[in-house]
Design a protein around this motif. Structure first.
Motif, mmCIF file in Angstrom:
data_model
loop_
_atom_site.group_PDB
_atom_site.id
_atom_site.type_symbol
_atom_site.label_atom_id
_atom_site.label_comp_id
_atom_site.label_asym_id
_atom_site.label_seq_id
_atom_site.Cartn_x
_atom_site.Cartn_y
_atom_site.Cartn_z
ATOM 1 N N ALA A 88 18.265 -7.461 -17.068
ATOM 2 C CA ALA A 88 19.524 -7.236 -16.365
ATOM 3 C C ALA A 88 20.337 -8.513 -16.219
ATOM 4 C CB ALA A 88 19.248 -6.636 -14.986
ATOM 5 N N ALA A 89 19.702 -9.678 -16.077
ATOM 6 C CA ALA A 89 20.398 -10.958 -15.871
ATOM 7 C C ALA A 89 21.427 -10.813 -14.759
ATOM 8 C CB ALA A 89 21.041 -11.451 -17.160
ATOM 9 N N ALA A 90 20.934 -10.618 -13.545
ATOM 10 C CA ALA A 90 21.796 -10.326 -12.404
ATOM 11 C C ALA A 90 22.695 -11.513 -12.072
ATOM 12 C CB ALA A 90 20.938 -9.972 -11.188
ATOM 13 N N PRO A 91 23.940 -11.256 -11.637
ATOM 14 C CA PRO A 91 24.859 -12.352 -11.296
ATOM 15 C C PRO A 91 24.404 -13.103 -10.056
ATOM 16 C CG PRO A 91 25.836 -10.233 -10.743
ATOM 17 C CD PRO A 91 24.573 -9.935 -11.496
ATOM 18 N N VAL A 92 24.599 -14.408 -10.079
ATOM 19 C CA VAL A 92 24.261 -15.275 -8.948
ATOM 20 C C VAL A 92 25.476 -16.167 -8.667
ATOM 21 C CG1 VAL A 92 22.826 -17.212 -8.164
ATOM 22 C CG2 VAL A 92 21.786 -15.295 -9.370
ATOM 23 N N THR A 93 25.832 -16.259 -7.394
ATOM 24 C CA THR A 93 26.904 -17.159 -6.974
ATOM 25 C C THR A 93 26.285 -18.400 -6.359
ATOM 26 O OG1 THR A 93 28.369 -15.284 -6.527
ATOM 27 C CG2 THR A 93 28.966 -17.402 -5.548
ATOM 28 N N VAL A 94 26.594 -19.564 -6.923
ATOM 29 C CA VAL A 94 26.084 -20.838 -6.420
ATOM 30 C C VAL A 94 27.173 -21.466 -5.546
ATOM 31 C CG1 VAL A 94 25.155 -23.096 -7.043
ATOM 32 C CG2 VAL A 94 24.678 -21.108 -8.499
ATOM 33 N N GLU A 95 26.933 -21.476 -4.248
ATOM 34 C CA GLU A 95 27.902 -22.024 -3.291
ATOM 35 C C GLU A 95 27.421 -23.403 -2.832
ATOM 36 O OE1 GLU A 95 29.381 -17.894 -1.170
ATOM 37 O OE2 GLU A 95 27.484 -18.812 -0.535
ATOM 38 N N VAL A 96 28.285 -24.400 -2.942
ATOM 39 C CA VAL A 96 27.947 -25.774 -2.557
ATOM 40 C C VAL A 96 28.902 -26.213 -1.440
ATOM 41 C CG1 VAL A 96 27.692 -28.148 -3.323
ATOM 42 C CG2 VAL A 96 27.149 -26.275 -4.896
ATOM 43 N N HIS A 97 28.320 -26.629 -0.313
ATOM 44 C CA HIS A 97 29.123 -27.047 0.846
ATOM 45 C C HIS A 97 28.747 -28.471 1.236
ATOM 46 C CE1 HIS A 97 30.052 -27.179 5.295
ATOM 47 N NE2 HIS A 97 31.218 -26.863 4.748
#
Length: 506
Positions: A15-24
């Motif tokens: 499936a290669a699920a979407p990932v959001t990489v959030e950097v703060h």
């Protein structure tokens, strides 16, 4: 800005699920925290300072005086591998104002970083590309050069490639030039496949191999050592028709998940031959996170199991459901993963522990109990799921020397391709995939053929599954003869190809 978002994908089966990489970035005591169910390899980017070293050695600024928080969302999706090194590095640079965040938003990326900032390939590039195409997202896919060449095989996507972090940073400047588009690796013609002409004699087993190739049927060959069982199995790929692009992508995507994709075999059906010490996990898949096993790596191809009774009983029993359904669902306490498993099983075995039962040149020294125990390692339900069970006889060396070379694979492959085309034109797929409810429509028997099959099933005590499997094989025999109807002769040949094990009831 102090917050940046980068798009990537995690391997979740195919499936290669979407990932959001959030950097703060925030003021406070300097720290580097990664959250979002990241595994040890992902956390190594922080704990072993891989991202920090890559940025420093590339001459890029690292916000060492900030509290850094990296969130990999969604949090309930496990993330593994070094594939998030590049997204985290780009997120840090965007949050620190060193690259254009608007340009970054139009990319989806993955890649492992070396300490010098070089981009290293990642597993599952084809799975990522297929998932991005299915999602219809209007983003370019950015990958290390070797992985990008794989992903470029998927049409309808813009795949960008880079070899170093600095190349990516230069392209993400407000006035920077776009990264080059990746070119698909050249597709090489199949060569070096073993030829059926190398095998002298064995007309019956060769005919069975041709039928198995034409219909996609499973095959078990039984015979003494040295009769050519392994040689026959190794020549199956030369008889099978090449894959179309969609099927080739599906097979290649599974191999890419395991890091075993080879462009030189593009379009060829996979041929897997695991050792008989393979465990059930190695065959059907498993682990944490779940990885594909041999039955999935053989997707749209053949799985050859030599010395079949020597495989662990649990491993062989685990093949029963995938042989019927063409898929494998691996369940663990935390998650499930589904992999395709539409493979053609080819197996070989000796008839007894010493191997010489039925050998006219050497006497068998096994007792009936030893033979029964040896053959009993294969359960009835497992054998019931095999289409063809044939004997490979011994040819005396003196006769073998006088035999002419056999028919070349190319000639047999032409007949196989023609039979496959008839099956696909009639029902849309190979005969082995015919469902029981479709047999009356696509594998109708002439009255004499129906009577013969019913009498044989009654006399041999076949189950309904065995009855239907013989009917499918008869349909393939008729296709090889270019016959629209299944006659009694076709059924008779199909019955002869399901004799059962020597000294064992059929």
């Amino acid at each position: 800005m102090s917050l940046a978002t980068v798009h990537s994908r995690a391997l979740d089966g195919l499936a290669a699920a979407p990932v959001t990489v959030e950097v703060h970035l925030a003021n406070g005591l300097p720290s580097f925290t990664v959250v979002g169910l990241a595994d040890t390899e992902v956390k190594e980017a922080r704990e072993r300072v891989r991202v920090r070293a890559a940025l420093a050695n590339s001459g890029l600024g690292f916000p060492a005086n900030k509290r850094i928080t990296v969130n990999l969302a969604p949090a309930d999706l496990p993330k593994e591998g070094g594939r998030f090194d590049l997204p985290m590095a780009l997120g840090l640079l965007a949050a620190n104002g060193q690259i254009d965040a608007a340009r970054l938003a139009r990319l989806e990326c993955a890649g492992e970083l070396s300490l010098a900032g070089e981009l290293r390939p990642v597993r599952g590039a084809l799975a990522m590309a297929l998932a991005l195409r299915r999602a219809g997202a209007e983003r370019d896919l950015l990958l290390p050069a070797a992985s990008a060449a794989e992903a470029a095989l998927v049409e309808g996507l813009t795949v960008r490639s880079a070899t170093h972090l600095l190349d990516v940073v230069a392209a993400l400047q407000p006035d920077g030039d776009a990264l080059p588009r990746a070119a698909a690796l050249p597709r090489e013609a199949a060569s070096g496949l073993p030829d059926l002409a190398d095998i002298k004699g064995q007309a019956g087993p060769k005919r069975a191999l041709e039928i198995a190739a034409a219909g996609g049927h499973s095959l078990l060959m039984v015979g003494p050592p040295g009769t050519g069982k392994s040689m026959l199995a190794q020549r199956l790929p030369g008889l099978l028709p090449p894959l179309d692009d969609e099927a080739a992508l599906e097979s290649a995507a599974v191999l890419s998940l395991a890091g075993q994709f080879d462009i030189s075999r593009w379009g060829q059906r996979p041929f897997r031959a695991p050792h008989h010490s393979a465990s059930s996990v190695a065959l059907v898949g498993g682990g944490s996170p779940p990885r594909p096993g041999e039955i999935s790596l053989a997707q749209n191809g053949a799985l050859f199991l030599d010395e079949l009774p020597e495989f662990p009983r649990a491993a062989l029993e685990a093949l029963r459901e995938p042989l019927e359904t063409g898929r494998i669902l691996i369940s663990r306490a935390a998650r499930q993963a589904e992999f395709p498993a539409r493979f053609q099983l080819i197996a070989a075995m000796n008839p007894c522990p010493c191997g010489h039962l039925g050998n006219p040149l050497r006497a068998c020294r096994c007792t009936p109990d030893q033979i029964a125990r040896y053959q009993g390692r294969l359960s009835g339900p497992f054998l019931d799921r095999l289409d063809l069970l044939i004997e490979v006889p011994v040819i005396p060396p003196r006769e073998l020397q006088d035999l002419a070379p056999g028919e070349p694979s190319a000639q047999v492959a032409e007949r196989v391709a023609a039979a496959r085309e008839r099956a696909v034109a009639r029902q849309g797929h190979a005969n082995a995939l015919l469902q029981a409810q479709d047999l009356a429509t696509h594998a109708a028997l002439e009255p004499a053929a129906k009577a013969l099959l019913e009498r044989s099933a009654e006399k041999l005590g076949w189950s309904a599954r065995s009855f239907h499997r013989v009917q499918r094989v008869a349909r393939t025999v008729a296709d090889l003869a270019a016959s629209p109807a299944i006659a009694a002769a076709h059924v008779a040949e199909a019955i002869q190809l399901r004799r059962g094990l020597p000294a064992h009831s059929g």
